[in-house]
Design an enzyme around this catalytic site. Structure first.
Site, PDB file in Angstrom:
ATOM      1  NE  ARG A 278      -5.556  -4.300  -2.052  1.00  0.00           N
ATOM      2  CZ  ARG A 278      -6.605  -4.256  -2.862  1.00  0.00           C
ATOM      3  NH1 ARG A 278      -6.456  -4.484  -4.145  1.00  0.00           N
ATOM      4  NH2 ARG A 278      -7.806  -4.002  -2.382  1.00  0.00           N
ATOM      5  CG  HIS A 282      -5.947  -0.316  -4.948  1.00  0.00           C
ATOM      6  ND1 HIS A 282      -5.814   0.982  -5.413  1.00  0.00           N
ATOM      7  CD2 HIS A 282      -5.469  -1.107  -5.930  1.00  0.00           C
ATOM      8  CE1 HIS A 282      -5.277   0.957  -6.620  1.00  0.00           C
ATOM      9  NE2 HIS A 282      -5.069  -0.287  -6.951  1.00  0.00           N
ATOM     10  CE1 TYR A 292     -11.338  -4.649  -1.512  1.00  0.00           C
ATOM     11  CE2 TYR A 292     -12.191  -2.408  -1.451  1.00  0.00           C
ATOM     12  CZ  TYR A 292     -11.119  -3.285  -1.434  1.00  0.00           C
ATOM     13  OH  TYR A 292      -9.836  -2.798  -1.350  1.00  0.00           O
TER      14      TYR A 292
END
Length: 378
Positions: A278, A282, A292
């Site tokens: 990805r 998100h 992260y």
């Protein structure tokens, strides 16, 4: 004669069981990152002619432009919820090319592009993101049914829905399958296990995709489960499972094509784990991936994204060039512009509309509310 002592020794060798998983799930790969074919036999088995290759490329470009334009609309406050798809064009668009209009798609919220190529107008996808009731009408521009359910917001729930429809197709002896997508995070949900177990037990017509894109929102895949391969979870349900290079369009198409053939022959479902990434947040709802993961990691994956390798491959074949790509992108953006105008001109929902759409037959109290709101022009 079976050596019981040796058999018992193997049965209790837990370290070997863990180590053996890597050899059990080799990754299907056909097209290398530089666009070179690494398995000519697999290419022949895919049976993709030049027109097919161009169509897959166009599908992926459509998905990328939808991603770019949707992100811009979201930043302008003109789009509702949006889950970016950049980097997953092969796992979504190349795999979906193996299915036809009679097959049923059970999508997650990141799988809008697959519904659109089944004929769902882009303006309805925009309305779906805005929460408009017309965004849940799955018909084409000329009102023909589109075999798809609404994008599932509940993580993994589409697998349960897929299992039920797949059994219905089997009982009706249809030459069709259900194909459903979820992410790596979806495999940690109970609905995932229930869906593949039910479909496996009844040998239902289903192909399940796990888009292992590295993160379930902010949780990295390595922290979600101790399973070395998410495909191994399919074995727990007794169904064939494989790992595929999710950035390889030809490998994704081949895996989907073979899985569909298996499922429609009455042998039951198949689980396909696509290893991809990805590349963007998100969702556009405030997620910051740099909290992260590192920028270096993201940059490295951008160098391996599926459009690059497919572009190199078909350009080398002499069936694609930058001029053709630019022309198609312009065509797609013109279409998106037109679809945005249609969506913007759809009347906004009123309070009375929400009450009307709650139940097929309104209760007495709801009927009273509808009358009151309508009299107030709401």
């Amino acid at each position: 004669m079976v050596d019981i002592v040796d058999t018992n020794k193997k049965a209790l060798d837990f370290d070997n069981q863990i180590a053996a998983q890597d050899d059990t799930f080799p990754m299907l790969s056909v097209l290398a990152a530089d666009g070179a074919i690494v398995d000519e036999t697999a290419v022949k088995r895919a049976e993709l002619d030049d027109d097919d290759l161009i169509n897959i490329m166009k599908r992926m470009l459509l998905s990328r432009q939808l991603d770019i334009r949707s992100t811009k609309l979201a930043k302008q406050g003109r789009f509702g919820f949006f889950a970016p798809t950049a980097g997953q064009e092969a796992s979504q668009m190349a795999s979906s090319y193996a299915f036809n209009d009679d097959d049923w798609l059970m999508p997650g919220y990141r799988d809008i592009p697959q519904i659109i190529v089944k004929g769902w107008p882009i303006w309805k996808a925009i309305l779906w993101s805005r929460g408009h009731v017309l965004g849940n009408v799955f018909t084409t521009a000329d009102d023909k049914p589109v075999n798809s359910w609404m994008p599932q917001i509940i993580i993994g729930a589409q697998y349960v829905e897929a299992a039920g429809i797949a059994l219905g197709l089997k009982k009706r002896q249809k030459d069709a399958v259900v194909y459903a997508y979820t992410g790596d995070g979806g495999t940690s949900q109970g609905d995932f296990y229930e869906g593949i177990n039910f479909a496996g037990a009844y040998q239902a017509n289903a192909v399940f995709f796990v888009q292992n894109n590295g993160y379930a929102i902010s949780t990295p895949r390595r922290l979600q489960t101790a399973a070395k391969h998410l495909a191994a979870k399919g074995w727990a349900a007794g169904i064939p499972s494989l790992v595929v290079d999710g950035n390889d369009p030809i490998a994704m198409y081949l895996a989907a094509k073979e899985a569909r053939t298996w499922a429609t022959s009455g042998k039951g479902p198949v689980l396909i784990e696509a290893i991809t990434d990805r590349l963007e947040p998100h969702s556009t709802a405030g997620d910051d991936p740099l909290r992260y993961r590192t920028q270096d990691d993201i940059d490295a994956w951008w160098q391996k994204e599926p459009l690059i390798r497919m572009r190199k491959y078909i350009t080398t074949k002499g069936i694609w060039d930058q001029e053709k790509e630019d022309a198609y992108i312009a065509e797609v953006n013109t279409l998106i512009d037109e679809q945005i105008k249609i969506a913007d001109n759809v009347p906004k929902q009123k309070i009375s509309d929400f009450v009307k759409n709650t139940l097929e037959v309104p209760s007495y109290a709801m009927s009273e509310q509808i009358k009151r709101f309508e009299s107030e022009g709401k």
